[in-house]
Scaffold this motif. Sequence first.
Motif, PDB file in Angstrom:
ATOM      1  N   GLU A 110      -2.670   1.012   5.879  1.00  0.00           N
ATOM      2  CA  GLU A 110      -2.369   0.539   4.526  1.00  0.00           C
ATOM      3  C   GLU A 110      -1.084   1.185   4.001  1.00  0.00           C
ATOM      4  OE1 GLU A 110      -5.645   1.134   1.880  1.00  0.00           O
ATOM      5  OE2 GLU A 110      -7.032  -0.001   3.128  1.00  0.00           O
ATOM      6  N   ALA A 111      -0.920   2.470   4.278  1.00  0.00           N
ATOM      7  CA  ALA A 111       0.277   3.186   3.829  1.00  0.00           C
ATOM      8  C   ALA A 111       1.535   2.608   4.478  1.00  0.00           C
ATOM      9  CB  ALA A 111       0.151   4.670   4.140  1.00  0.00           C
ATOM     10  N   GLU A 112       1.452   2.295   5.766  1.00  0.00           N
ATOM     11  CA  GLU A 112       2.592   1.704   6.462  1.00  0.00           C
ATOM     12  C   GLU A 112       2.926   0.322   5.911  1.00  0.00           C
ATOM     13  OE1 GLU A 112       1.371   1.943  10.554  1.00  0.00           O
ATOM     14  OE2 GLU A 112       2.483   3.802  10.880  1.00  0.00           O
ATOM     15  N   ALA A 113       1.909  -0.401   5.447  1.00  0.00           N
ATOM     16  CA  ALA A 113       2.136  -1.726   4.866  1.00  0.00           C
ATOM     17  C   ALA A 113       2.803  -1.628   3.497  1.00  0.00           C
ATOM     18  CB  ALA A 113       0.819  -2.484   4.754  1.00  0.00           C
ATOM     19  N   LEU A 114       2.443  -0.612   2.719  1.00  0.00           N
ATOM     20  CA  LEU A 114       2.981  -0.441   1.372  1.00  0.00           C
ATOM     21  C   LEU A 114       4.361   0.220   1.365  1.00  0.00           C
ATOM     22  CD1 LEU A 114       2.392  -0.683  -1.708  1.00  0.00           C
ATOM     23  CD2 LEU A 114       1.394   1.601  -1.576  1.00  0.00           C
ATOM     24  N   PHE A 115       4.642   1.035   2.371  1.00  0.00           N
ATOM     25  CA  PHE A 115       5.875   1.824   2.409  1.00  0.00           C
ATOM     26  C   PHE A 115       7.160   1.003   2.245  1.00  0.00           C
ATOM     27  CE2 PHE A 115       9.218   4.073   4.901  1.00  0.00           C
ATOM     28  CZ  PHE A 115       9.381   5.158   4.057  1.00  0.00           C
ATOM     29  N   LYS A 119       2.957   7.077  -6.481  1.00  0.00           N
ATOM     30  CA  LYS A 119       1.711   7.839  -6.655  1.00  0.00           C
ATOM     31  C   LYS A 119       0.596   7.239  -5.804  1.00  0.00           C
ATOM     32  CE  LYS A 119       1.120   9.241 -10.853  1.00  0.00           C
ATOM     33  NZ  LYS A 119       0.775   9.314 -12.291  1.00  0.00           N
ATOM     34  N   LYS A 120       0.506   5.909  -5.812  1.00  0.00           N
ATOM     35  CA  LYS A 120      -0.517   5.209  -5.032  1.00  0.00           C
ATOM     36  C   LYS A 120      -0.327   5.475  -3.538  1.00  0.00           C
ATOM     37  CE  LYS A 120      -2.251   0.525  -4.265  1.00  0.00           C
ATOM     38  NZ  LYS A 120      -1.987  -0.902  -4.483  1.00  0.00           N
ATOM     39  N   LEU A 121       0.926   5.457  -3.079  1.00  0.00           N
ATOM     40  CA  LEU A 121       1.231   5.701  -1.662  1.00  0.00           C
ATOM     41  C   LEU A 121       0.880   7.132  -1.273  1.00  0.00           C
ATOM     42  CD1 LEU A 121       2.422   4.581   0.966  1.00  0.00           C
ATOM     43  CD2 LEU A 121       4.663   5.302   0.165  1.00  0.00           C
ATOM     44  N   ARG A 122       1.174   8.096  -2.151  1.00  0.00           N
ATOM     45  CA  ARG A 122       0.879   9.504  -1.852  1.00  0.00           C
ATOM     46  C   ARG A 122      -0.617   9.770  -1.783  1.00  0.00           C
ATOM     47  NH1 ARG A 122       5.585  11.914  -5.255  1.00  0.00           N
ATOM     48  NH2 ARG A 122       7.117  12.259  -3.620  1.00  0.00           N
ATOM     49  N   GLU A 123      -1.424   8.997  -2.526  1.00  0.00           N
ATOM     50  CA  GLU A 123      -2.872   9.216  -2.544  1.00  0.00           C
ATOM     51  C   GLU A 123      -3.594   8.530  -1.395  1.00  0.00           C
ATOM     52  OE1 GLU A 123      -3.924   7.843  -6.430  1.00  0.00           O
ATOM     53  OE2 GLU A 123      -3.217   9.670  -7.412  1.00  0.00           O
ATOM     54  N   MET A 124      -2.885   7.674  -0.645  1.00  0.00           N
ATOM     55  CA  MET A 124      -3.516   6.920   0.446  1.00  0.00           C
ATOM     56  C   MET A 124      -3.887   7.827   1.607  1.00  0.00           C
ATOM     57  SD  MET A 124      -1.657   3.303   0.878  1.00  0.00           S
ATOM     58  CE  MET A 124      -1.985   1.984  -0.249  1.00  0.00           C
ATOM     59  N   ASP A 125      -5.027   7.497   2.214  1.00  0.00           N
ATOM     60  CA  ASP A 125      -5.490   8.220   3.398  1.00  0.00           C
ATOM     61  C   ASP A 125      -5.413   7.352   4.646  1.00  0.00           C
ATOM     62  OD1 ASP A 125      -6.036  10.489   1.900  1.00  0.00           O
ATOM     63  OD2 ASP A 125      -8.063   9.801   1.414  1.00  0.00           O
ATOM     64  N   LYS A 184      12.375   8.730  -0.573  1.00  0.00           N
ATOM     65  CA  LYS A 184      12.100   7.926   0.622  1.00  0.00           C
ATOM     66  C   LYS A 184      11.798   8.829   1.812  1.00  0.00           C
ATOM     67  CE  LYS A 184      15.861   5.394   0.389  1.00  0.00           C
ATOM     68  NZ  LYS A 184      16.898   4.398   0.718  1.00  0.00           N
ATOM     69  N   SER A 185      12.561   9.898   1.945  1.00  0.00           N
ATOM     70  CA  SER A 185      12.359  10.825   3.046  1.00  0.00           C
ATOM     71  C   SER A 185      10.988  11.486   2.977  1.00  0.00           C
ATOM     72  CB  SER A 185      13.459  11.881   3.022  1.00  0.00           C
ATOM     73  OG  SER A 185      13.226  12.862   3.986  1.00  0.00           O
ATOM     74  N   SER A 186      10.622  11.970   1.792  1.00  0.00           N
ATOM     75  CA  SER A 186       9.333  12.655   1.655  1.00  0.00           C
ATOM     76  C   SER A 186       8.171  11.692   1.848  1.00  0.00           C
ATOM     77  CB  SER A 186       9.234  13.355   0.297  1.00  0.00           C
ATOM     78  OG  SER A 186       9.165  12.418  -0.749  1.00  0.00           O
ATOM     79  N   LEU A 187       8.335  10.439   1.393  1.00  0.00           N
ATOM     80  CA  LEU A 187       7.274   9.448   1.591  1.00  0.00           C
ATOM     81  C   LEU A 187       7.147   9.066   3.063  1.00  0.00           C
ATOM     82  CD1 LEU A 187       7.857   7.160  -1.515  1.00  0.00           C
ATOM     83  CD2 LEU A 187       5.943   8.716  -1.129  1.00  0.00           C
ATOM     84  N   ALA A 188       8.278   8.989   3.759  1.00  0.00           N
ATOM     85  CA  ALA A 188       8.252   8.667   5.195  1.00  0.00           C
ATOM     86  C   ALA A 188       7.526   9.780   5.958  1.00  0.00           C
ATOM     87  CB  ALA A 188       9.662   8.498   5.725  1.00  0.00           C
ATOM     88  N   LYS A 189       7.783  11.026   5.578  1.00  0.00           N
ATOM     89  CA  LYS A 189       7.086  12.147   6.219  1.00  0.00           C
ATOM     90  C   LYS A 189       5.585  12.070   5.961  1.00  0.00           C
ATOM     91  CE  LYS A 189      10.748  15.649   6.071  1.00  0.00           C
ATOM     92  NZ  LYS A 189      11.174  16.896   5.437  1.00  0.00           N
ATOM     93  N   HIS A 190       5.230  11.722   4.719  1.00  0.00           N
ATOM     94  CA  HIS A 190       3.813  11.623   4.360  1.00  0.00           C
ATOM     95  C   HIS A 190       3.112  10.543   5.177  1.00  0.00           C
ATOM     96  CE1 HIS A 190       0.166  11.406   1.978  1.00  0.00           C
ATOM     97  NE2 HIS A 190       0.389  10.104   1.805  1.00  0.00           N
TER      98      HIS A 190
END
Length: 83
Positions: A43-48, A33-39, A73-79
């Motif tokens: 930071e997102a690449e660090a958390l992924f 959830k935290k990763l999906r809310e990141m802009d 994992k796939s959907s988060l990578a796309k995000h």
Amino acid sequence: MANHKSALKRIRSNEAKRLRNKYQHKTTRNAIKKLREMDNKKEAEALFPSVVSMLDKLAKKNVIHANKASNLKSSLAKHVAAL
């Protein structure tokens, strides 16, 4: 009520495993959830990688299905790539 020593031990160990699985699953869901809310892409690449690791561990222990982990994992990578 269980009559055998081994059955009582199994009840105790099952409860401990259930609580551990519940904690790890909830922690992973919060991280997703935290990763999906990141802009911020950096930071997102660090958390992924840590989120992917959490998902892999849950799938390995059969807390979640392996295909579900793969789809997440796939959907988060796309995000992250789209940021």
